[in-house]
Scaffold this active site. Structure first.
Site, PDB file in Angstrom:
ATOM      1  N   THR A 282      23.201   5.927 -16.755  1.00 53.00           N
ATOM      2  CA  THR A 282      23.339   6.542 -15.322  1.00 53.00           C
ATOM      3  C   THR A 282      24.580   7.362 -15.154  1.00 53.00           C
ATOM      4  O   THR A 282      24.656   8.447 -14.385  1.00 53.00           O
ATOM      5  CB  THR A 282      23.606   5.037 -14.337  1.00 53.00           C
ATOM      6  OG1 THR A 282      22.307   4.252 -14.617  1.00 53.00           O
ATOM      7  CG2 THR A 282      23.450   5.587 -12.746  1.00 53.00           C
ATOM      8  N   GLN A 312      17.002   5.828 -13.025  1.00 51.74           N
ATOM      9  CA  GLN A 312      18.363   6.246 -12.554  1.00 51.74           C
ATOM     10  C   GLN A 312      18.580   7.678 -12.912  1.00 51.74           C
ATOM     11  O   GLN A 312      18.667   8.046 -13.997  1.00 51.74           O
ATOM     12  CB  GLN A 312      19.452   5.354 -13.390  1.00 51.74           C
ATOM     13  CG  GLN A 312      19.341   4.184 -12.823  1.00 51.74           C
ATOM     14  CD  GLN A 312      18.664   3.072 -13.734  1.00 51.74           C
ATOM     15  OE1 GLN A 312      17.906   3.510 -14.535  1.00 51.74           O
ATOM     16  NE2 GLN A 312      19.230   1.751 -13.943  1.00 51.74           N
ATOM     17  N   GLN A 334      15.882   7.721  -7.343  1.00 56.51           N
ATOM     18  CA  GLN A 334      16.495   6.465  -7.911  1.00 56.51           C
ATOM     19  C   GLN A 334      18.185   7.008  -8.166  1.00 56.51           C
ATOM     20  O   GLN A 334      18.186   7.763  -8.939  1.00 56.51           O
ATOM     21  CB  GLN A 334      15.961   5.542  -8.903  1.00 56.51           C
ATOM     22  CG  GLN A 334      16.955   4.379  -9.210  1.00 56.51           C
ATOM     23  CD  GLN A 334      16.128   3.493  -9.998  1.00 56.51           C
ATOM     24  OE1 GLN A 334      15.215   3.681 -10.643  1.00 56.51           O
ATOM     25  NE2 GLN A 334      16.825   2.739 -10.573  1.00 56.51           N
ATOM     26  N   ASP A 335      18.974   6.484  -7.281  1.00 59.03           N
ATOM     27  CA  ASP A 335      20.767   6.694  -7.828  1.00 59.03           C
ATOM     28  C   ASP A 335      20.955   8.174  -7.594  1.00 59.03           C
ATOM     29  O   ASP A 335      21.714   8.796  -8.522  1.00 59.03           O
ATOM     30  CB  ASP A 335      20.777   6.287  -9.282  1.00 59.03           C
ATOM     31  CG  ASP A 335      20.755   4.645  -9.295  1.00 59.03           C
ATOM     32  OD1 ASP A 335      20.482   3.919  -8.426  1.00 59.03           O
ATOM     33  OD2 ASP A 335      21.420   4.312 -10.349  1.00 59.03           O
ATOM     34  N   ASP A 356      18.403   2.487  -4.192  1.00 53.06           N
ATOM     35  CA  ASP A 356      19.700   2.572  -4.566  1.00 53.06           C
ATOM     36  C   ASP A 356      20.249   4.035  -4.252  1.00 53.06           C
ATOM     37  O   ASP A 356      21.196   4.289  -5.479  1.00 53.06           O
ATOM     38  CB  ASP A 356      20.158   1.841  -5.783  1.00 53.06           C
ATOM     39  CG  ASP A 356      19.460   0.527  -5.860  1.00 53.06           C
ATOM     40  OD1 ASP A 356      19.227  -0.140  -4.775  1.00 53.06           O
ATOM     41  OD2 ASP A 356      19.272   0.005  -7.089  1.00 53.06           O
ATOM     42  N   ARG A 423      21.073  -3.283  -0.934  1.00 52.26           N
ATOM     43  CA  ARG A 423      20.724  -4.535  -1.543  1.00 52.26           C
ATOM     44  C   ARG A 423      21.934  -4.914  -2.326  1.00 52.26           C
ATOM     45  O   ARG A 423      22.545  -3.957  -2.763  1.00 52.26           O
ATOM     46  CB  ARG A 423      19.473  -4.840  -2.369  1.00 52.26           C
ATOM     47  CG  ARG A 423      19.402  -3.569  -3.409  1.00 52.26           C
ATOM     48  CD  ARG A 423      18.261  -3.760  -4.480  1.00 52.26           C
ATOM     49  NE  ARG A 423      18.116  -2.778  -5.392  1.00 52.26           N
ATOM     50  CZ  ARG A 423      17.523  -3.032  -6.503  1.00 52.26           C
ATOM     51  NH1 ARG A 423      16.706  -3.996  -6.675  1.00 52.26           N
ATOM     52  NH2 ARG A 423      17.256  -1.951  -7.510  1.00 52.26           N
ATOM     53  N   TRP A 425      24.124  -5.033  -5.230  1.00 52.33           N
ATOM     54  CA  TRP A 425      24.336  -4.542  -6.680  1.00 52.33           C
ATOM     55  C   TRP A 425      25.317  -5.580  -7.365  1.00 52.33           C
ATOM     56  O   TRP A 425      25.001  -6.219  -8.402  1.00 52.33           O
ATOM     57  CB  TRP A 425      24.656  -3.283  -6.893  1.00 52.33           C
ATOM     58  CG  TRP A 425      24.768  -2.816  -8.300  1.00 52.33           C
ATOM     59  CD1 TRP A 425      24.318  -3.357  -9.372  1.00 52.33           C
ATOM     60  CD2 TRP A 425      25.446  -1.901  -8.828  1.00 52.33           C
ATOM     61  NE1 TRP A 425      24.589  -2.663 -10.622  1.00 52.33           N
ATOM     62  CE2 TRP A 425      25.481  -1.541 -10.118  1.00 52.33           C
ATOM     63  CE3 TRP A 425      26.411  -0.908  -8.212  1.00 52.33           C
ATOM     64  CZ2 TRP A 425      26.085  -0.638 -10.733  1.00 52.33           C
ATOM     65  CZ3 TRP A 425      27.238   0.226  -8.791  1.00 52.33           C
ATOM     66  CH2 TRP A 425      26.846  -0.031 -10.362  1.00 52.33           C
TER      67      TRP A 425
END
Length: 517
Positions: A282, A312, A334-335, A356, A423, A425
């Protein structure tokens, strides 16, 4: 984002004995170490010294400095040990995660050196920020092994108590919350006057030191070439004007005080497609990564086109202290936006993603931004995943006076998708949403569990005076760590002026901002 547990500390390298602790008594060491969250490694490394002599530790500040030196020495030892593990990497994935750790150890040592340096004008807030980053770097090192599914072999060999020693320094340095001072123009004072003039200029590109243009009309045709030629250290602002065009390249900015100016969102586009699904961590997937302090970007789109199926995939990662992003766009799934560490400010930006898509462990404020949830493959969106691992880190995500709505691809299927504000992490995840418009896409529960009861008692999630169809708190989660903020004094802790001490640095960037609620 990936969830991971803490490995048992395995001391597989010879212990390093420190001459600077040789003059402290065993009783003093026990007394002071017992006041930290992790007394065992503190006591062990301060007592195992063959040249032990008697002396008294009189003040907490002296013990804090001693603990800083101890963390620094162990970090140096950890860096050396990690370097020596290169031959033990069995495959490209292990090598990739290992390479991240080398860089992250370097950055940790730099932050510790800066905190310890007597020539640095280091406030307690600065120290807490840099120590928070040092700890975040080592957690990120571990995360890379989990990203690539190779945590079973090399990672345990790297464990050496540095994270516990850093947690001790954070606990020792923690100070009660204090109201900072404000500038008359309402800006965080860390933005220098010259930067403020630049950002308020009708054409900041006219002040550029160098021009990048795809069509050959500038000095460089790639951003990477301009970054590589930029001065490595400068007290002044170095401005790079990036003309309209799509720049398909992966860029890392290590120099300080760089400013990127584009022709606007959707015009100057920096794009890449690295992802965990494609075999990178990531951390390394970022199209643009910034670690040089004092970075500013204006009028640029940062994009990652790996797509939702590649997991990610970061468009921008910032570990730049006192960094500013003004009228920029961050596009991914994502990310998307990795607010990795340090103090950051985003104003009038657009952020797109699914899972996220605003994540990391910076102390960051988003103000007057548009946050767009896209259509996710698994029918669940989570806007934030904040990564605070220690209760004394001064980090968190503050979303202030923004708009959270569905992107065009989500609108048609919005009723079949559940979208949450965030959420947890990590165990002490901290996110506050205040005076923000939340459209009907936000699920009535508001927030989503990460895994069972993990972090539900230790997180800090707050909402304050939000509006819109998705803002009702009547059916929000009932977690111990969640609260509907009712007092302005509590909410004000997460404003630009207070949370990121913005009055001390933002005015110099010329980015408009609201200091208080």
């Amino acid at each position: 984002m990936v969830a991971f547990g803490l490995f048992q500390i395995l001391l597989l390298v010879p212990f390093l004995y420190f001459s600077y602790v040789s003059s402290y008594s065993l009783n003093d060491i026990k007394l002071w170490c017992n006041q930290t969250p992790n007394p065992q490694p503190c006591e062990y490394f301060l007592t195992n010294n063959p040249t032990h002599q008697l002396k008294t530790i009189k003040h907490k500040h002296d013990f804090f400095k001693l603990s800083l030196q101890l963390a620094q020495e162990r970090a140096l030892k950890g860096h050396a040990n990690t370097l020596s593990l290169a031959p033990k990497c069995r495959n490209p994935s292990e090598k990739a995660a290992w390479a991240d750790c080398i860089e992250l150890y370097d950055q940790t040592i730099q932050r510790l050196n800066k905190t310890i340096d007597p020539n640095t004008n280091c406030s307690q807030t600065d120290a807490q920020t840099w120590l928070s980053t040092a700890l975040t770097n080592l957690e990120t090192c571990k995360a890379g092994f989990y990203d690539l599914g190779v945590q079973d072999y090399v990672l345990p060999l790297m464990s050496n108590n540095v994270t516990k020693l850093l947690s001790n320094t954070l606990a020792l340095n923690k100070v009660p919350y204090q109201e900072p001072s404000y500038n008359k123009d309402g800006f965080p004072t860390w933005v220098r006057p010259g930067d403020r003039k630049l950002l308020q200029a009708s054409s900041p590109a006219s002040r550029a030191n160098v021009v990048v243009a795809k069509d050959g009309s500038g000095k460089y045709t790639t951003l990477s070439a301009a970054i590589n030629a930029a001065p490595k250290s400068s007290n002044g602002r170095y401005v790079i004007y990036v003309k309209t065009g799509i720049y398909n390249e992966q860029v890392e900015i290590k120099a300080k005080n760089i400013m990127l100016v584009g022709d606007g969102i959707g015009k100057t586009i920096i794009t890449g497609s690295k992802s965990v699904g494609g075999g990178t961590t990531t951390f390394r997937s970022a199209t643009v990564a910034v670690v040089g302090d004092g970075f500013i970007a204006q009028g640029i789109t940062f994009r990652n086109t790996a797509g939702a199926s590649n997991h990610q995939a970061v468009a921008l990662r910032s570990g730049s202290d006192l960094s500013v992003f003004y009228k920029c766009s961050f596009e991914g799934y994502q990310d998307t936006l990795y607010v990795h560490s340090e103090r950051q400010f985003y104003r009038e930006c657009d952020i797109y993603g699914t899972l996220d898509f605003i994540f990391g462990n910076a102390a960051v404020v988003f103000q007057n931004c548009n946050i767009f949830a896209r259509n996710p493959p698994n029918k669940v969106n989570t806007i934030t995943a904040q990564g605070r691992t220690d209760p004394n880190q001064n980090t968190g995500i503050s979303i202030h006076n923004c708009k959270v709505t569905a992107a065009s691809d989500l609108k048609a299927v919005q009723n079949s998708v559940k979208t949450y504000l965030g959420r947890p992490w990590q165990e002490y995840s901290r996110t506050v949403v205040m005076k923000t418009f939340l459209d009907s896409l936000i699920n009535q529960a508001g927030w989503l569990e990460w895994s069972g009861n993990f972090a539900l008692n230790t997180l800090y999630y707050g909402e304050y005076m939000n509006t819109g169809a998705g803002s009702s708190t009547a059916n929000r989660v009932k977690w111990k760590g969640y609260r509907v903020i009712s007092s302005a004094s509590e909410a004000s802790k997460f404003t630009v002026g207070n949370f990121i001490a913005g009055n001390s640095w933002l005015p110099a960037t010329s980015v408009p901002f609201t200091s208080a609620l």
